[in-house]
Design an enzyme around this catalytic site. Structure first.
Site, PDB file in Angstrom:
ATOM      1  N   HIS A 221      -7.753   9.933 -16.154  1.00 24.55           N
ATOM      2  CA  HIS A 221      -6.906   8.764 -16.388  1.00 24.55           C
ATOM      3  C   HIS A 221      -7.518   7.920 -17.501  1.00 24.55           C
ATOM      4  O   HIS A 221      -8.549   7.291 -17.312  1.00 24.55           O
ATOM      5  CB  HIS A 221      -6.811   7.961 -15.089  1.00 24.55           C
ATOM      6  CG  HIS A 221      -5.888   6.792 -15.145  1.00 24.55           C
ATOM      7  ND1 HIS A 221      -5.173   6.450 -16.277  1.00 24.55           N
ATOM      8  CD2 HIS A 221      -5.549   5.870 -14.189  1.00 24.55           C
ATOM      9  CE1 HIS A 221      -4.446   5.374 -16.018  1.00 24.55           C
ATOM     10  NE2 HIS A 221      -4.652   5.014 -14.760  1.00 24.55           N
TER      11      HIS A 221
ATOM     12  N   HIS B 137       2.734   9.077 -12.918  1.00 23.96           N
ATOM     13  CA  HIS B 137       1.467   8.357 -13.106  1.00 23.96           C
ATOM     14  C   HIS B 137       0.377   9.114 -12.365  1.00 23.96           C
ATOM     15  O   HIS B 137      -0.689   9.341 -12.914  1.00 23.96           O
ATOM     16  CB  HIS B 137       1.611   6.922 -12.610  1.00 23.96           C
ATOM     17  CG  HIS B 137       0.413   6.080 -12.880  1.00 23.96           C
ATOM     18  ND1 HIS B 137      -0.058   5.865 -14.165  1.00 23.96           N
ATOM     19  CD2 HIS B 137      -0.432   5.406 -12.048  1.00 23.96           C
ATOM     20  CE1 HIS B 137      -1.132   5.093 -14.111  1.00 23.96           C
ATOM     21  NE2 HIS B 137      -1.389   4.815 -12.844  1.00 23.96           N
TER      22      HIS B 137
ATOM     23  N   CYS C 183      -2.953  -0.296 -16.507  1.00 20.43           N
ATOM     24  CA  CYS C 183      -2.700   1.111 -16.824  1.00 20.43           C
ATOM     25  C   CYS C 183      -1.298   1.378 -17.346  1.00 20.43           C
ATOM     26  O   CYS C 183      -0.975   2.505 -17.722  1.00 20.43           O
ATOM     27  CB  CYS C 183      -2.963   1.980 -15.596  1.00 20.43           C
ATOM     28  SG  CYS C 183      -4.652   1.819 -14.983  1.00 20.43           S
TER      29      CYS C 183
END
Length: 408
Positions: free
Chosen positions: A335, A302, A169
Protein backbone atom coordinates in the site's frame (compact mmCIF):
# COMPACT_ATOMS: atom_id res chain seq x y z
CA UNK A 1 -13.67 31.35 -16.85
CA UNK A 2 -17.32 30.29 -16.86
CA UNK A 3 -18.31 26.77 -17.81
CA UNK A 4 -19.05 26.71 -21.57
CA UNK A 5 -22.64 26.58 -22.77
CA UNK A 6 -24.18 25.18 -25.94
CA UNK A 7 -26.41 27.16 -28.29
CA UNK A 8 -29.53 26.18 -26.31
CA UNK A 9 -28.02 27.36 -23.04
CA UNK A 10 -27.33 23.93 -21.52
CA UNK A 11 -24.05 23.16 -19.82
CA UNK A 12 -21.47 21.38 -21.95
CA UNK A 13 -19.67 18.37 -20.47
CA UNK A 14 -16.22 17.71 -21.88
CA UNK A 15 -15.05 14.13 -22.30
CA UNK A 16 -11.73 13.49 -20.58
CA UNK A 17 -9.04 11.34 -22.21
CA UNK A 18 -5.90 9.86 -20.68
CA UNK A 19 -3.30 10.49 -23.37
CA UNK A 20 -0.26 9.21 -21.46
CA UNK A 21 0.69 7.58 -18.17
CA UNK A 22 3.92 6.97 -16.29
CA UNK A 23 4.45 4.71 -13.31
CA UNK A 24 7.26 3.65 -10.97
CA UNK A 25 6.38 1.05 -8.35
CA UNK A 26 7.52 -2.30 -6.94
CA UNK A 27 5.82 -3.85 -9.99
CA UNK A 28 8.31 -2.15 -12.27
CA UNK A 29 9.46 0.97 -14.04
CA UNK A 30 6.97 1.95 -16.72
CA UNK A 31 3.81 0.52 -18.26
CA UNK A 32 5.46 -2.46 -19.96
CA UNK A 33 7.14 -3.80 -16.81
CA UNK A 34 4.01 -3.19 -14.77
CA UNK A 35 1.93 -5.12 -17.29
CA UNK A 36 4.39 -8.02 -17.20
CA UNK A 37 4.16 -8.16 -13.40
CA UNK A 38 0.36 -8.18 -13.53
CA UNK A 39 0.31 -10.93 -16.14
CA UNK A 40 2.80 -13.02 -14.17
CA UNK A 41 1.06 -12.40 -10.81
CA UNK A 42 4.38 -11.43 -9.24
CA UNK A 43 4.79 -10.97 -5.51
CA UNK A 44 6.90 -7.80 -5.40
CA UNK A 45 6.96 -7.48 -1.61
CA UNK A 46 10.31 -8.16 0.07
CA UNK A 47 12.23 -7.68 3.32
CA UNK A 48 12.77 -4.03 4.26
CA UNK A 49 16.29 -2.84 3.46
CA UNK A 50 16.02 0.94 3.85
CA UNK A 51 16.02 1.04 7.65
CA UNK A 52 16.07 -1.37 10.58
CA UNK A 53 12.83 -3.23 11.28
CA UNK A 54 14.31 -5.41 14.03
CA UNK A 55 11.78 -4.21 16.62
CA UNK A 56 8.76 -4.25 14.27
CA UNK A 57 6.16 -6.96 13.83
CA UNK A 58 6.07 -6.36 10.09
CA UNK A 59 9.39 -6.74 8.30
CA UNK A 60 8.36 -6.46 4.64
CA UNK A 61 7.34 -3.76 2.16
CA UNK A 62 6.95 -3.12 -1.53
CA UNK A 63 10.19 -1.30 -2.36
CA UNK A 64 11.72 0.41 -5.38
CA UNK A 65 15.32 -0.45 -6.14
CA UNK A 66 17.66 2.47 -5.42
CA UNK A 67 20.12 0.99 -7.89
CA UNK A 68 17.58 1.32 -10.70
CA UNK A 69 16.10 4.57 -9.43
CA UNK A 70 19.32 6.55 -9.33
CA UNK A 71 21.35 4.92 -12.12
CA UNK A 72 19.73 6.73 -15.08
CA UNK A 73 19.81 10.18 -13.49
CA UNK A 74 22.57 12.77 -13.75
CA UNK A 75 25.07 12.68 -10.91
CA UNK A 76 25.18 16.43 -10.26
CA UNK A 77 25.32 17.87 -6.72
CA UNK A 78 21.74 19.13 -7.15
CA UNK A 79 20.50 15.71 -8.21
CA UNK A 80 22.20 14.08 -5.22
CA UNK A 81 20.43 16.51 -2.86
CA UNK A 82 16.96 15.62 -4.10
CA UNK A 83 14.76 13.34 -2.06
CA UNK A 84 14.19 9.88 -3.54
CA UNK A 85 10.52 10.83 -3.91
CA UNK A 86 11.68 13.48 -6.41
CA UNK A 87 13.61 10.87 -8.39
CA UNK A 88 10.55 8.61 -8.45
CA UNK A 89 8.40 11.48 -9.72
CA UNK A 90 10.98 12.49 -12.33
CA UNK A 91 11.04 9.00 -13.81
CA UNK A 92 7.23 8.78 -13.86
CA UNK A 93 6.98 12.14 -15.64
CA UNK A 94 9.74 11.17 -18.06
CA UNK A 95 7.58 8.26 -19.23
CA UNK A 96 4.53 10.50 -19.62
CA UNK A 97 6.44 12.93 -21.82
CA UNK A 98 7.99 10.12 -23.83
CA UNK A 99 4.48 8.99 -24.74
CA UNK A 100 3.10 12.51 -25.21
CA UNK A 101 5.98 14.90 -26.00
CA UNK A 102 3.59 17.69 -26.98
CA UNK A 103 1.61 17.53 -23.75
CA UNK A 104 1.91 20.85 -21.89
CA UNK A 105 -0.21 20.91 -18.74
CA UNK A 106 -2.05 24.04 -17.66
CA UNK A 107 -2.11 22.72 -14.09
CA UNK A 108 -0.71 19.83 -12.05
CA UNK A 109 -2.69 18.09 -9.31
CA UNK A 110 -0.86 15.46 -7.23
CA UNK A 111 -1.74 13.52 -4.10
CA UNK A 112 0.67 12.46 -1.33
CA UNK A 113 0.70 11.73 2.38
CA UNK A 114 4.36 11.74 3.39
CA UNK A 115 6.20 14.24 1.18
CA UNK A 116 9.91 14.16 2.02
CA UNK A 117 9.28 12.59 5.41
CA UNK A 118 12.60 10.75 5.67
CA UNK A 119 14.47 14.09 5.43
CA UNK A 120 12.34 15.27 8.35
CA UNK A 121 13.44 12.17 10.24
CA UNK A 122 17.10 13.00 9.56
CA UNK A 123 16.64 16.57 10.79
CA UNK A 124 14.84 15.46 13.95
CA UNK A 125 17.50 12.90 14.80
CA UNK A 126 20.30 15.41 14.34
CA UNK A 127 18.56 17.96 16.57
CA UNK A 128 17.74 15.38 19.23
CA UNK A 129 21.23 13.88 19.28
CA UNK A 130 23.07 17.20 18.84
CA UNK A 131 24.48 15.72 15.67
CA UNK A 132 25.92 17.17 12.48
CA UNK A 133 23.53 19.69 10.92
CA UNK A 134 25.58 20.43 7.79
CA UNK A 135 22.89 18.80 5.67
CA UNK A 136 20.00 20.55 7.41
CA UNK A 137 19.41 23.07 4.58
CA UNK A 138 19.05 20.19 2.10
CA UNK A 139 16.69 18.30 4.42
CA UNK A 140 14.52 21.33 5.06
CA UNK A 141 14.40 22.45 1.43
CA UNK A 142 13.40 19.01 0.18
CA UNK A 143 10.92 18.14 2.94
CA UNK A 144 7.74 19.94 1.70
CA UNK A 145 5.09 17.86 -0.07
CA UNK A 146 5.16 20.01 -3.21
CA UNK A 147 8.93 19.72 -3.71
CA UNK A 148 8.99 16.39 -5.64
CA UNK A 149 6.29 17.76 -7.95
CA UNK A 150 8.26 20.95 -8.58
CA UNK A 151 11.47 18.98 -9.09
CA UNK A 152 9.83 16.75 -11.69
CA UNK A 153 8.37 19.72 -13.55
CA UNK A 154 11.66 21.62 -13.48
CA UNK A 155 13.51 18.58 -14.86
CA UNK A 156 11.48 18.89 -18.06
CA UNK A 157 10.95 22.63 -18.27
CA UNK A 158 7.31 22.59 -17.11
CA UNK A 159 6.06 25.54 -15.07
CA UNK A 160 2.38 24.67 -14.52
CA UNK A 161 0.79 25.76 -11.23
CA UNK A 162 0.70 22.90 -8.76
CA UNK A 163 -1.98 21.73 -6.34
CA UNK A 164 -1.15 19.08 -3.73
CA UNK A 165 -3.92 17.01 -2.12
CA UNK A 166 -3.15 15.28 1.17
CA UNK A 167 -6.25 13.32 2.15
CA UNK A 168 -4.86 10.14 3.67
CA UNK A 169 -4.96 7.05 1.45
CA UNK A 170 -7.56 8.60 -0.88
CA UNK A 171 -5.08 11.32 -1.94
CA UNK A 172 -4.03 9.92 -5.31
CA UNK A 173 -7.59 9.15 -6.39
CA UNK A 174 -8.77 12.54 -5.10
CA UNK A 175 -6.07 14.21 -7.19
CA UNK A 176 -7.09 12.36 -10.37
CA UNK A 177 -10.76 13.01 -9.67
CA UNK A 178 -10.21 16.72 -9.13
CA UNK A 179 -8.12 16.94 -12.30
CA UNK A 180 -10.84 15.05 -14.18
CA UNK A 181 -13.46 17.54 -13.04
CA UNK A 182 -11.22 20.47 -14.00
CA UNK A 183 -11.02 19.20 -17.59
CA UNK A 184 -14.61 17.99 -17.70
CA UNK A 185 -15.84 21.44 -16.66
CA UNK A 186 -14.11 23.03 -19.66
CA UNK A 187 -11.99 25.28 -17.42
CA UNK A 188 -8.80 23.43 -18.38
CA UNK A 189 -7.81 21.54 -21.50
CA UNK A 190 -4.78 19.63 -20.20
CA UNK A 191 -3.99 18.66 -16.59
CA UNK A 192 -1.17 16.49 -15.26
CA UNK A 193 -2.24 14.43 -12.25
CA UNK A 194 -1.34 11.48 -10.05
CA UNK A 195 0.26 10.67 -6.73
CA UNK A 196 3.52 9.75 -5.04
CA UNK A 197 4.91 8.50 -1.74
CA UNK A 198 8.28 7.13 -0.72
CA UNK A 199 8.76 4.60 2.05
CA UNK A 200 9.48 6.33 5.36
CA UNK A 201 10.59 4.83 8.66
CA UNK A 202 8.26 6.97 10.76
CA UNK A 203 5.20 6.01 8.70
CA UNK A 204 6.26 2.35 8.62
CA UNK A 205 6.72 2.20 12.40
CA UNK A 206 3.48 4.10 12.91
CA UNK A 207 1.40 1.54 11.03
CA UNK A 208 3.28 -1.24 12.79
CA UNK A 209 2.50 0.33 16.18
CA UNK A 210 -1.18 0.45 15.25
CA UNK A 211 -0.88 -3.28 14.49
CA UNK A 212 -2.33 -2.53 11.08
CA UNK A 213 0.69 -4.11 9.36
CA UNK A 214 1.17 -7.85 9.09
CA UNK A 215 4.14 -10.10 9.85
CA UNK A 216 2.62 -12.44 7.25
CA UNK A 217 1.77 -12.11 3.55
CA UNK A 218 -0.63 -9.40 2.44
CA UNK A 219 -3.92 -11.30 1.83
CA UNK A 220 -6.71 -8.90 0.80
CA UNK A 221 -10.25 -10.26 1.37
CA UNK A 222 -8.90 -13.58 2.61
CA UNK A 223 -10.46 -15.03 5.74
CA UNK A 224 -6.94 -15.46 7.20
CA UNK A 225 -5.84 -11.86 6.48
CA UNK A 226 -3.85 -10.23 9.27
CA UNK A 227 -3.03 -6.76 7.97
CA UNK A 228 -1.45 -4.55 5.36
CA UNK A 229 2.03 -4.16 3.92
CA UNK A 230 3.35 -0.74 2.99
CA UNK A 231 4.75 0.17 -0.41
CA UNK A 232 5.97 3.17 -2.38
CA UNK A 233 5.92 4.63 -5.85
CA UNK A 234 4.42 7.24 -8.14
CA UNK A 235 2.10 7.40 -11.10
CA UNK A 236 1.19 10.33 -13.34
CA UNK A 237 -1.60 10.62 -15.89
CA UNK A 238 -1.90 13.21 -18.65
CA UNK A 239 -5.56 14.23 -18.92
CA UNK A 240 -6.82 16.12 -21.95
CA UNK A 241 -10.03 17.30 -23.55
CA UNK A 242 -10.88 14.31 -25.75
CA UNK A 243 -11.88 16.42 -28.77
CA UNK A 244 -8.58 18.31 -28.68
CA UNK A 245 -6.62 15.08 -28.26
CA UNK A 246 -8.34 13.65 -31.32
CA UNK A 247 -7.74 16.82 -33.33
CA UNK A 248 -3.99 16.56 -32.80
CA UNK A 249 -3.98 12.81 -33.37
CA UNK A 250 -2.85 11.94 -29.85
CA UNK A 251 -3.05 8.28 -28.81
CA UNK A 252 -5.63 7.72 -26.08
CA UNK A 253 -5.05 5.13 -23.34
CA UNK A 254 -8.58 5.39 -21.99
CA UNK A 255 -11.27 7.75 -20.78
CA UNK A 256 -12.20 8.83 -17.26
CA UNK A 257 -15.97 9.09 -17.01
CA UNK A 258 -16.88 9.34 -13.32
CA UNK A 259 -15.65 10.42 -9.89
CA UNK A 260 -17.27 10.01 -6.49
CA UNK A 261 -16.25 11.02 -2.97
CA UNK A 262 -17.62 10.72 0.56
CA UNK A 263 -16.58 11.05 4.18
CA UNK A 264 -18.21 8.69 6.67
CA UNK A 265 -16.73 10.26 9.86
CA UNK A 266 -17.10 6.95 11.71
CA UNK A 267 -13.66 6.63 13.33
CA UNK A 268 -10.16 8.01 12.82
CA UNK A 269 -8.75 4.64 11.69
CA UNK A 270 -11.78 2.39 11.17
CA UNK A 271 -14.37 2.63 8.38
CA UNK A 272 -18.08 2.35 9.05
CA UNK A 273 -18.57 -1.43 9.44
CA UNK A 274 -21.46 -1.43 6.96
CA UNK A 275 -19.35 0.24 4.27
CA UNK A 276 -21.59 3.33 4.09
CA UNK A 277 -18.81 5.68 2.95
CA UNK A 278 -17.42 3.24 0.39
CA UNK A 279 -20.91 2.63 -1.00
CA UNK A 280 -21.53 6.38 -1.34
CA UNK A 281 -18.24 7.01 -3.16
CA UNK A 282 -18.82 4.20 -5.66
CA UNK A 283 -22.46 5.14 -6.18
CA UNK A 284 -21.53 8.77 -6.79
CA UNK A 285 -18.87 7.75 -9.30
CA UNK A 286 -21.56 5.84 -11.20
CA UNK A 287 -23.91 8.82 -11.01
CA UNK A 288 -21.14 11.13 -12.20
CA UNK A 289 -20.64 8.87 -15.21
CA UNK A 290 -24.35 8.36 -15.80
CA UNK A 291 -24.08 4.57 -15.83
CA UNK A 292 -25.66 1.68 -13.92
CA UNK A 293 -23.67 -0.74 -11.71
CA UNK A 294 -23.92 -3.50 -14.31
CA UNK A 295 -21.81 -1.36 -16.68
CA UNK A 296 -18.73 -1.98 -14.49
CA UNK A 297 -16.62 -4.97 -15.57
CA UNK A 298 -13.81 -4.85 -12.99
CA UNK A 299 -13.16 -3.26 -9.59
CA UNK A 300 -9.66 -2.55 -8.33
CA UNK A 301 -10.50 -2.56 -4.64
CA UNK A 302 -8.77 -0.54 -1.94
CA UNK A 303 -8.28 -3.94 -0.30
CA UNK A 304 -5.65 -3.29 2.36
CA UNK A 305 -5.99 -6.77 3.92
CA UNK A 306 -6.93 -5.25 7.29
CA UNK A 307 -9.89 -6.93 8.97
CA UNK A 308 -12.13 -3.86 9.12
CA UNK A 309 -11.37 -2.29 5.73
CA UNK A 310 -11.89 -5.43 3.68
CA UNK A 311 -15.12 -6.30 5.50
CA UNK A 312 -16.60 -2.82 5.02
CA UNK A 313 -15.51 -2.48 1.39
CA UNK A 314 -16.61 -6.01 0.60
CA UNK A 315 -20.11 -5.36 1.97
CA UNK A 316 -20.37 -2.12 -0.04
CA UNK A 317 -19.29 -3.81 -3.28
CA UNK A 318 -21.65 -6.77 -2.87
CA UNK A 319 -24.60 -4.45 -2.12
CA UNK A 320 -24.01 -2.28 -5.17
CA UNK A 321 -22.73 -4.79 -7.73
CA UNK A 322 -23.71 -8.29 -8.77
CA UNK A 323 -20.70 -10.60 -9.14
CA UNK A 324 -18.32 -8.10 -10.74
CA UNK A 325 -14.68 -9.37 -10.69
CA UNK A 326 -12.70 -7.78 -7.85
CA UNK A 327 -9.02 -7.72 -6.92
CA UNK A 328 -6.65 -5.78 -4.73
CA UNK A 329 -3.28 -5.39 -6.42
CA UNK A 330 -1.87 -4.21 -3.09
CA UNK A 331 -1.37 -7.92 -2.52
CA UNK A 332 1.42 -7.71 -5.12
CA UNK A 333 3.10 -4.40 -4.25
CA UNK A 334 1.90 -3.15 -0.86
CA UNK A 335 0.00 0.00 0.00
CA UNK A 336 1.77 3.11 -1.27
CA UNK A 337 -0.58 5.52 0.56
CA UNK A 338 -0.88 8.76 -1.45
CA UNK A 339 0.45 7.03 -4.55
CA UNK A 340 -1.84 4.00 -4.29
CA UNK A 341 -4.86 5.44 -6.09
CA UNK A 342 -2.72 6.76 -8.93
CA UNK A 343 -0.80 3.51 -9.40
CA UNK A 344 -4.03 1.53 -9.28
CA UNK A 345 -5.61 3.86 -11.85
CA UNK A 346 -2.74 2.91 -14.17
CA UNK A 347 -3.40 -0.76 -13.36
CA UNK A 348 -7.02 -0.23 -14.43
CA UNK A 349 -5.92 1.45 -17.66
CA UNK A 350 -3.63 -1.50 -18.42
CA UNK A 351 -6.44 -3.93 -17.63
CA UNK A 352 -8.75 -2.12 -20.07
CA UNK A 353 -6.17 -1.77 -22.83
CA UNK A 354 -4.92 -5.36 -22.62
CA UNK A 355 -8.22 -7.01 -21.64
CA UNK A 356 -7.03 -8.78 -18.51
CA UNK A 357 -8.19 -9.04 -14.92
CA UNK A 358 -5.33 -8.25 -12.49
CA UNK A 359 -4.84 -10.83 -9.74
CA UNK A 360 -5.43 -10.78 -5.99
CA UNK A 361 -2.48 -12.95 -4.96
CA UNK A 362 -1.92 -14.84 -1.67
CA UNK A 363 -5.63 -15.70 -1.65
CA UNK A 364 -6.95 -18.94 -0.12
CA UNK A 365 -10.60 -18.52 0.91
CA UNK A 366 -13.17 -15.74 1.20
CA UNK A 367 -14.79 -14.71 4.47
CA UNK A 368 -18.13 -16.47 4.93
CA UNK A 369 -19.94 -13.14 5.35
CA UNK A 370 -18.60 -11.64 2.09
CA UNK A 371 -20.07 -12.22 -1.35
CA UNK A 372 -17.32 -11.23 -3.80
CA UNK A 373 -15.98 -12.54 -7.09
CA UNK A 374 -12.26 -12.43 -6.26
CA UNK A 375 -9.71 -12.80 -9.09
CA UNK A 376 -7.72 -15.29 -7.07
CA UNK A 377 -3.94 -15.61 -7.49
CA UNK A 378 -3.65 -15.45 -11.29
CA UNK A 379 -4.45 -12.85 -13.92
CA UNK A 380 -6.97 -13.95 -16.49
CA UNK A 381 -8.25 -12.64 -19.83
CA UNK A 382 -11.64 -10.93 -19.98
CA UNK A 383 -13.71 -8.60 -22.10
CA UNK A 384 -13.55 -5.28 -20.26
CA UNK A 385 -15.25 -2.01 -21.13
CA UNK A 386 -14.98 -0.18 -17.82
CA UNK A 387 -13.11 -0.38 -14.52
CA UNK A 388 -13.68 1.20 -11.12
CA UNK A 389 -10.78 2.08 -8.83
CA UNK A 390 -11.36 2.58 -5.08
CA UNK A 391 -9.27 4.41 -2.47
CA UNK A 392 -10.41 4.67 1.15
CA UNK A 393 -8.38 6.29 3.92
CA UNK A 394 -8.13 7.03 7.63
CA UNK A 395 -10.74 9.49 8.87
CA UNK A 396 -13.34 8.04 6.52
CA UNK A 397 -12.04 9.66 3.32
CA UNK A 398 -13.40 7.73 0.35
CA UNK A 399 -12.88 8.20 -3.39
CA UNK A 400 -13.68 6.20 -6.53
CA UNK A 401 -12.96 6.87 -10.19
CA UNK A 402 -14.51 5.13 -13.17
CA UNK A 403 -12.62 4.57 -16.43
CA UNK A 404 -13.53 2.96 -19.72
CA UNK A 405 -12.06 2.03 -23.05
CA UNK A 406 -12.60 4.65 -25.73
CA UNK A 407 -14.60 2.18 -27.77
CA UNK A 408 -17.07 1.45 -24.96
Amino acid sequence: MAKPESANGKKVTTRVAVVAAGVVSPLGFGLAETLDSLRDSRDCVSGVTRFSVEQCRCKTAGQISDERLFAPRDNTPRSRRLHRASHIMIQALEEVLRQAPQFTPEMTVVGTTSGGMSYGENYYRSIREAGDLRHAPTWIANYPAQKPVIDAQEAFGISAPCQVIANACASGTNAIGHAFECVRSGRYQRVLTGGYDALSEMVFVGFDSLQASTPDKCRPFDRTRTGMVLGEGAALLALENLDLARERGAPVLGEIIGYGISTDNFHITQPNPEGVGAHQAMERALQSAGVAPDAVDYINAHGTATVFNDAAEGKAISRLFNGVPVSSTKSMMGHSLGAAGAIEAVVCLLALRHQLLPPNINFTALNDDLDLNIIANEARPAVLRSALSNSFGFGGTNASILMRTLEA
